[in-house]
Structure formats: C-alpha cells, structure tokens
Scaffold this motif. Structure first.
Motif, mmCIF file in Angstrom:
data_model
loop_
_atom_site.group_PDB
_atom_site.id
_atom_site.type_symbol
_atom_site.label_atom_id
_atom_site.label_comp_id
_atom_site.label_asym_id
_atom_site.label_seq_id
_atom_site.Cartn_x
_atom_site.Cartn_y
_atom_site.Cartn_z
ATOM 1 N N PHE A 103 100.188 16.323 24.130
ATOM 2 C CA PHE A 103 99.225 15.245 23.953
ATOM 3 C C PHE A 103 98.552 14.858 25.264
ATOM 4 O O PHE A 103 97.396 14.423 25.261
ATOM 5 N N CYS A 104 99.225 15.027 26.399
ATOM 6 C CA CYS A 104 98.572 14.785 27.688
ATOM 7 C C CYS A 104 97.436 15.781 27.908
ATOM 8 O O CYS A 104 96.384 15.429 28.441
ATOM 9 N N LEU A 105 97.655 17.027 27.500
ATOM 10 C CA LEU A 105 96.583 18.022 27.602
ATOM 11 C C LEU A 105 95.408 17.654 26.696
ATOM 12 O O LEU A 105 94.243 17.795 27.094
ATOM 13 N N VAL A 106 95.711 17.183 25.497
ATOM 14 C CA VAL A 106 94.650 16.754 24.572
ATOM 15 C C VAL A 106 93.868 15.594 25.177
ATOM 16 O O VAL A 106 92.628 15.594 25.187
ATOM 17 N N TRP A 107 94.585 14.586 25.706
ATOM 18 C CA TRP A 107 93.915 13.436 26.307
ATOM 19 C C TRP A 107 93.128 13.841 27.544
ATOM 20 O O TRP A 107 92.046 13.317 27.808
ATOM 21 N N GLY A 108 93.679 14.762 28.327
ATOM 22 C CA GLY A 108 92.951 15.243 29.497
ATOM 23 C C GLY A 108 91.637 15.890 29.105
ATOM 24 O O GLY A 108 90.594 15.645 29.727
ATOM 25 N N LEU A 109 91.658 16.694 28.059
ATOM 26 C CA LEU A 109 90.438 17.321 27.567
ATOM 27 C C LEU A 109 89.454 16.275 27.046
ATOM 28 O O LEU A 109 88.252 16.342 27.329
ATOM 29 N N MET A 110 89.957 15.303 26.295
ATOM 30 C CA MET A 110 89.069 14.253 25.772
ATOM 31 C C MET A 110 88.445 13.446 26.905
ATOM 32 O O MET A 110 87.251 13.120 26.863
ATOM 33 N N LEU A 111 89.226 13.113 27.934
ATOM 34 C CA LEU A 111 88.693 12.344 29.058
ATOM 35 C C LEU A 111 87.697 13.162 29.864
ATOM 36 O O LEU A 111 86.694 12.628 30.357
ATOM 37 N N TRP A 112 87.957 14.465 29.996
ATOM 38 C CA TRP A 112 86.993 15.321 30.688
ATOM 39 C C TRP A 112 85.678 15.371 29.921
ATOM 40 O O TRP A 112 84.600 15.270 30.519
ATOM 41 N N MET A 113 85.745 15.517 28.596
ATOM 42 C CA MET A 113 84.520 15.543 27.781
ATOM 43 C C MET A 113 83.772 14.221 27.890
ATOM 44 O O MET A 113 82.539 14.209 27.996
ATOM 45 N N ARG A 114 84.502 13.127 27.867
ATOM 46 C CA ARG A 114 83.879 11.802 27.999
ATOM 47 C C ARG A 114 83.138 11.694 29.327
ATOM 48 O O ARG A 114 81.992 11.251 29.389
ATOM 49 N N ARG A 115 83.821 12.102 30.407
ATOM 50 C CA ARG A 115 83.191 12.030 31.725
ATOM 51 C C ARG A 115 81.951 12.919 31.798
ATOM 52 O O ARG A 115 80.930 12.549 32.377
ATOM 53 N N GLU A 116 82.021 14.096 31.205
ATOM 54 C CA GLU A 116 80.889 15.021 31.216
ATOM 55 C C GLU A 116 79.703 14.448 30.437
ATOM 56 O O GLU A 116 78.552 14.559 30.868
ATOM 57 N N VAL A 117 79.967 13.833 29.299
ATOM 58 C CA VAL A 117 78.882 13.216 28.517
ATOM 59 C C VAL A 117 78.247 12.079 29.315
ATOM 60 O O VAL A 117 77.014 11.956 29.357
ATOM 61 N N ILE A 118 79.066 11.250 29.943
ATOM 62 C CA ILE A 118 78.532 10.146 30.746
ATOM 63 C C ILE A 118 77.683 10.692 31.898
ATOM 64 O O ILE A 118 76.590 10.196 32.165
ATOM 65 N N ARG A 119 78.179 11.727 32.575
ATOM 66 C CA ARG A 119 77.431 12.319 33.691
ATOM 67 C C ARG A 119 76.087 12.870 33.235
ATOM 68 O O ARG A 119 75.062 12.615 33.837
ATOM 69 N N ARG A 120 76.094 13.586 32.138
ATOM 70 C CA ARG A 120 74.842 14.178 31.640
ATOM 71 C C ARG A 120 73.877 13.114 31.148
ATOM 72 O O ARG A 120 72.669 13.235 31.335
ATOM 73 N N GLN A 121 74.407 12.081 30.513
ATOM 74 C CA GLN A 121 73.531 11.012 30.033
ATOM 75 C C GLN A 121 72.889 10.279 31.210
ATOM 76 O O GLN A 121 71.699 9.972 31.177
ATOM 77 N N GLU A 122 73.672 9.988 32.249
ATOM 78 C CA GLU A 122 73.113 9.320 33.425
ATOM 79 C C GLU A 122 72.063 10.191 34.093
ATOM 80 O O GLU A 122 71.027 9.688 34.549
ATOM 81 N N ALA A 123 72.297 11.499 34.158
ATOM 82 C CA ALA A 123 71.314 12.406 34.743
ATOM 83 C C ALA A 123 70.047 12.433 33.896
ATOM 84 O O ALA A 123 68.930 12.457 34.440
ATOM 85 N N TRP A 124 70.196 12.385 32.587
ATOM 86 C CA TRP A 124 69.030 12.406 31.704
ATOM 87 C C TRP A 124 68.208 11.132 31.853
ATOM 88 O O TRP A 124 66.998 11.164 31.925
ATOM 89 N N PHE A 125 68.910 9.968 31.897
ATOM 90 C CA PHE A 125 68.195 8.703 32.050
ATOM 91 C C PHE A 125 67.546 8.598 33.434
ATOM 92 O O PHE A 125 66.496 7.986 33.590
ATOM 93 N N ALA A 126 68.167 9.172 34.448
ATOM 94 C CA ALA A 126 67.581 9.148 35.793
ATOM 95 C C ALA A 126 66.306 9.989 35.839
ATOM 96 O O ALA A 126 65.389 9.673 36.603
ATOM 97 N N ALA A 127 66.256 11.036 35.029
ATOM 98 C CA ALA A 127 65.063 11.889 34.992
ATOM 99 C C ALA A 127 63.911 11.263 34.227
ATOM 100 O O ALA A 127 62.779 11.689 34.353
ATOM 101 N N GLN A 128 64.185 10.266 33.438
ATOM 102 C CA GLN A 128 63.137 9.632 32.621
ATOM 103 C C GLN A 128 62.201 8.788 33.439
ATOM 104 O O GLN A 128 62.364 8.102 34.261
#
Length: 128
Positions: A103-128
């Motif tokens: 379950f730690c591996l599952v949570w690690g993957l979920m947290l990595w995906m969350r961070r990646e989505v936040i990073r990409r969204q911030e980059a997208w909004f910065a480009a607007q």
C-alpha cells in the motif's frame, strides 16, 4: 438563463480536490484488506497476540476515519501517517508489514501522479 437564478462562478479544476476521491477509495480498500491479515497472522505467524490485534484494529479504524478526514487540509498527512504505521507493523507482523509495503507503493504512485498533474496544470496556466 432564467430570471432570478444566479450561476456559480466556474472555478478551475483543482487536482488537490480531485485527489480526494481516489485517496478515499484507497483507504476504503485498506479498511477492508487490513482485517483480512488476521487469518494469515493466526496460521502463518503462529497466532494472534494482543499487540497484533490492537494494531490491526487501530489501523482499520484509522482507515475508516481517514476516509472522512481526507477532506481536511491535514487529511493527506493523516493518510500517509497510517501507511507509515502499517509499514512499521513489520516489527510485530511480517504479513502486515508486507501489506503495508504494497500500500505504500500504491500511495507513492498516487502522490507522484498528483504532483505531476499539479506541475503540468501550473505550467499550462503559466503559459496562458
């Protein structure tokens, strides 16, 4: 648009809020899976001690509570703390520790995906 009906302002999607659903679902699965380690403890590890039973009960209740408090600002830290506690359960029960590792591996993957989505969204909004 009908008279007298005001529309709510549209807010941009928030990946932090969107993460709450999958996190809560994972906690529900854990609340179901953690008590299932009891038969393994009984047959493979030579019995269930009071400490093992107490840890399983605390983790199960914690996972259920975590489903509710995940909506709070500190809820994610609470859920991650439960994962660490379950991983540290290896000291009392290797089978619980193994489940904690999975379950730690599952949570690690979920947290990595969350961070990646936040990073990409911030980059997208910065480009607007």
């Amino acid at each position: 648009m009908s008279e007298g009906v005001e529309e709510e302002p549209v807010r941009p999607p928030d990946p932090r809020r969107a993460f709450r659903g999958p996190a809560s679902a994972c906690l529900v699965l854990e609340a179901i899976a953690v008590p299932l380690v009891l038969p393994v403890m009984n047959y493979v590890e030579g019995g269930i001690t009071a400490a093992k039973l107490a840890l399983v009960v605390v983790l199960t209740v914690g996972m259920i509570v975590g489903c509710v408090v995940i909506l709070k600002p500190w809820g994610l830290r609470f859920a991650v703390g439960l994962q660490i506690l379950m991983l540290l359960g290896w000291v009392l029960s290797p089978s619980l520790g193994l489940m904690g590792l999975i379950f730690c591996l599952v949570w690690g993957l979920m947290l990595w995906m969350r961070r990646e989505v936040i990073r990409r969204q911030e980059a997208w909004f910065a480009a607007q």
